[in-house]
Design a protein around this motif. Sequence first.
Motif, PDB file in Angstrom:
ATOM      1  N   UNK A 113       6.391   4.964   6.056  1.00  0.00           N
ATOM      2  CA  UNK A 113       5.589   5.206   4.857  1.00  0.00           C
ATOM      3  C   UNK A 113       4.113   5.222   5.251  1.00  0.00           C
ATOM      4  N   UNK A 114       3.460   6.364   5.065  1.00  0.00           N
ATOM      5  CA  UNK A 114       2.017   6.487   5.286  1.00  0.00           C
ATOM      6  C   UNK A 114       1.569   5.962   6.648  1.00  0.00           C
ATOM      7  N   UNK A 164       9.344   5.272  -5.890  1.00  0.00           N
ATOM      8  CA  UNK A 164       8.078   5.200  -6.593  1.00  0.00           C
ATOM      9  C   UNK A 164       7.003   4.678  -5.660  1.00  0.00           C
ATOM     10  N   UNK A 165       6.296   3.634  -6.070  1.00  0.00           N
ATOM     11  CA  UNK A 165       5.221   3.110  -5.234  1.00  0.00           C
ATOM     12  C   UNK A 165       5.601   1.829  -4.498  1.00  0.00           C
ATOM     13  N   UNK A 166       6.869   1.424  -4.571  1.00  0.00           N
ATOM     14  CA  UNK A 166       7.280   0.165  -3.950  1.00  0.00           C
ATOM     15  C   UNK A 166       8.407   0.369  -2.935  1.00  0.00           C
ATOM     16  N   UNK A 167       8.477  -0.588  -2.007  1.00  0.00           N
ATOM     17  CA  UNK A 167       9.577  -0.651  -1.039  1.00  0.00           C
ATOM     18  C   UNK A 167      10.552  -1.718  -1.515  1.00  0.00           C
ATOM     19  N   UNK A 168      11.847  -1.417  -1.400  1.00  0.00           N
ATOM     20  CA  UNK A 168      12.895  -2.347  -1.820  1.00  0.00           C
ATOM     21  C   UNK A 168      13.727  -2.736  -0.603  1.00  0.00           C
ATOM     22  N   UNK A 169      13.895  -4.051  -0.418  1.00  0.00           N
ATOM     23  CA  UNK A 169      14.647  -4.585   0.717  1.00  0.00           C
ATOM     24  C   UNK A 169      15.736  -5.489   0.177  1.00  0.00           C
ATOM     25  N   UNK A 170      16.998  -5.208   0.536  1.00  0.00           N
ATOM     26  CA  UNK A 170      18.148  -5.927  -0.013  1.00  0.00           C
ATOM     27  C   UNK A 170      18.812  -6.804   1.032  1.00  0.00           C
ATOM     28  N   UNK A 171      19.260  -8.003   0.626  1.00  0.00           N
ATOM     29  CA  UNK A 171      20.139  -8.788   1.486  1.00  0.00           C
ATOM     30  C   UNK A 171      21.584  -8.545   1.043  1.00  0.00           C
ATOM     31  N   UNK A 172      22.518  -9.309   1.573  1.00  0.00           N
ATOM     32  CA  UNK A 172      23.929  -9.130   1.199  1.00  0.00           C
ATOM     33  C   UNK A 172      24.414 -10.241   0.266  1.00  0.00           C
ATOM     34  N   UNK A 173      23.465 -10.877  -0.431  1.00  0.00           N
ATOM     35  CA  UNK A 173      23.804 -11.960  -1.355  1.00  0.00           C
ATOM     36  C   UNK A 173      23.200 -11.726  -2.733  1.00  0.00           C
ATOM     37  N   UNK A 174      22.957 -10.477  -3.077  1.00  0.00           N
ATOM     38  CA  UNK A 174      22.429 -10.148  -4.395  1.00  0.00           C
ATOM     39  C   UNK A 174      20.925 -10.232  -4.508  1.00  0.00           C
ATOM     40  N   UNK A 175      20.220 -10.368  -3.394  1.00  0.00           N
ATOM     41  CA  UNK A 175      18.775 -10.473  -3.423  1.00  0.00           C
ATOM     42  C   UNK A 175      18.088  -9.162  -3.108  1.00  0.00           C
ATOM     43  N   UNK A 177      14.021  -7.786  -2.509  1.00  0.00           N
ATOM     44  CA  UNK A 177      12.595  -8.044  -2.439  1.00  0.00           C
ATOM     45  C   UNK A 177      11.851  -6.747  -2.711  1.00  0.00           C
ATOM     46  N   UNK A 178      10.835  -6.811  -3.564  1.00  0.00           N
ATOM     47  CA  UNK A 178      10.007  -5.657  -3.897  1.00  0.00           C
ATOM     48  C   UNK A 178       8.666  -5.841  -3.203  1.00  0.00           C
ATOM     49  N   UNK A 179       8.284  -4.859  -2.417  1.00  0.00           N
ATOM     50  CA  UNK A 179       7.110  -4.965  -1.552  1.00  0.00           C
ATOM     51  C   UNK A 179       6.176  -3.796  -1.806  1.00  0.00           C
ATOM     52  N   UNK A 180       4.888  -4.085  -1.841  1.00  0.00           N
ATOM     53  CA  UNK A 180       3.894  -3.020  -1.932  1.00  0.00           C
ATOM     54  C   UNK A 180       3.574  -2.541  -0.526  1.00  0.00           C
ATOM     55  N   UNK A 181       3.677  -1.229  -0.251  1.00  0.00           N
ATOM     56  CA  UNK A 181       3.372  -0.740   1.095  1.00  0.00           C
ATOM     57  C   UNK A 181       1.915  -1.006   1.457  1.00  0.00           C
ATOM     58  N   UNK A 182       1.665  -1.204   2.734  1.00  0.00           N
ATOM     59  CA  UNK A 182       0.290  -1.395   3.173  1.00  0.00           C
ATOM     60  C   UNK A 182       0.189  -2.212   4.437  1.00  0.00           C
ATOM     61  N   UNK A 183      -1.026  -2.444   4.866  1.00  0.00           N
ATOM     62  CA  UNK A 183      -1.290  -3.098   6.139  1.00  0.00           C
ATOM     63  C   UNK A 183      -1.243  -4.616   6.052  1.00  0.00           C
ATOM     64  N   UNK A 184      -1.068  -5.146   4.840  1.00  0.00           N
ATOM     65  CA  UNK A 184      -0.897  -6.580   4.628  1.00  0.00           C
ATOM     66  C   UNK A 184       0.335  -6.812   3.763  1.00  0.00           C
ATOM     67  N   UNK A 185       0.932  -7.993   3.915  1.00  0.00           N
ATOM     68  CA  UNK A 185       2.130  -8.330   3.146  1.00  0.00           C
ATOM     69  C   UNK A 185       1.748  -8.590   1.694  1.00  0.00           C
TER      70      UNK A 185
END
Length: 199
Positions: A113-114, A164-175, A177-185
């Motif tokens: 991404x970018x 859209x404007x967010x990154x989505x990261x899934x685990x295998x336990x129903x979790x 995480x929604x992350x904003x792309x960029x050079x910082x967390x």
Amino acid sequence: PAWTKTMTNTQSTPAYGSLVLANAAGQAYAVTCTGEAFRAADGERGWGHLKAFAGENTTAVVEKDRFFIWDRNGLFQLQIPGSPGPNAQAAVGKSLKFPDMWKNYMIGSPLFVNGLVYAVGDKGLLRVFDAEAGGVLYEKQLPLNPHVEYVHFPGLAASPALAGKYIYILDNQGGTLVLEPGREYKEVAVNRLETVEKK
């Protein structure tokens, strides 16, 4: 279909991972998870596999004139040859070497991404890699709850996805995480669905 017949008759390095489409010299090529590619029209080899191939890969991610694959040795950035052919080779660009494969094991493909590559390990370690500069911008152990147990519980096995404007990261336990792309967390949210599995 012609595609099936073509690829069935093609000699490829055995490995996991799906084929992805890349364009080179105005033609379509199928790129494997080992880094090699075959012309979609007739199955002719476009370029060979990654020389450092160690036998374990995610599906490649193609971004314009380059592509990224994870191997036991690290996250590799490869340049698509300008003149494909049976003897061509994808040049290795700035890449990220992993000193401990099992600590940094990846199942899902990286996400581009970018200009940044997001690589998530099965145990929840996120690395964000600057593809141009060739360095890690940050590492973060994600606040997810993966169940990692060989072989039926692979932890974070889904590839991170941009929607859209967010990154989505899934685990295998129903979790998720929604992350904003960029050079910082920049964590936006963590959503959890109840699972029947009790760890």
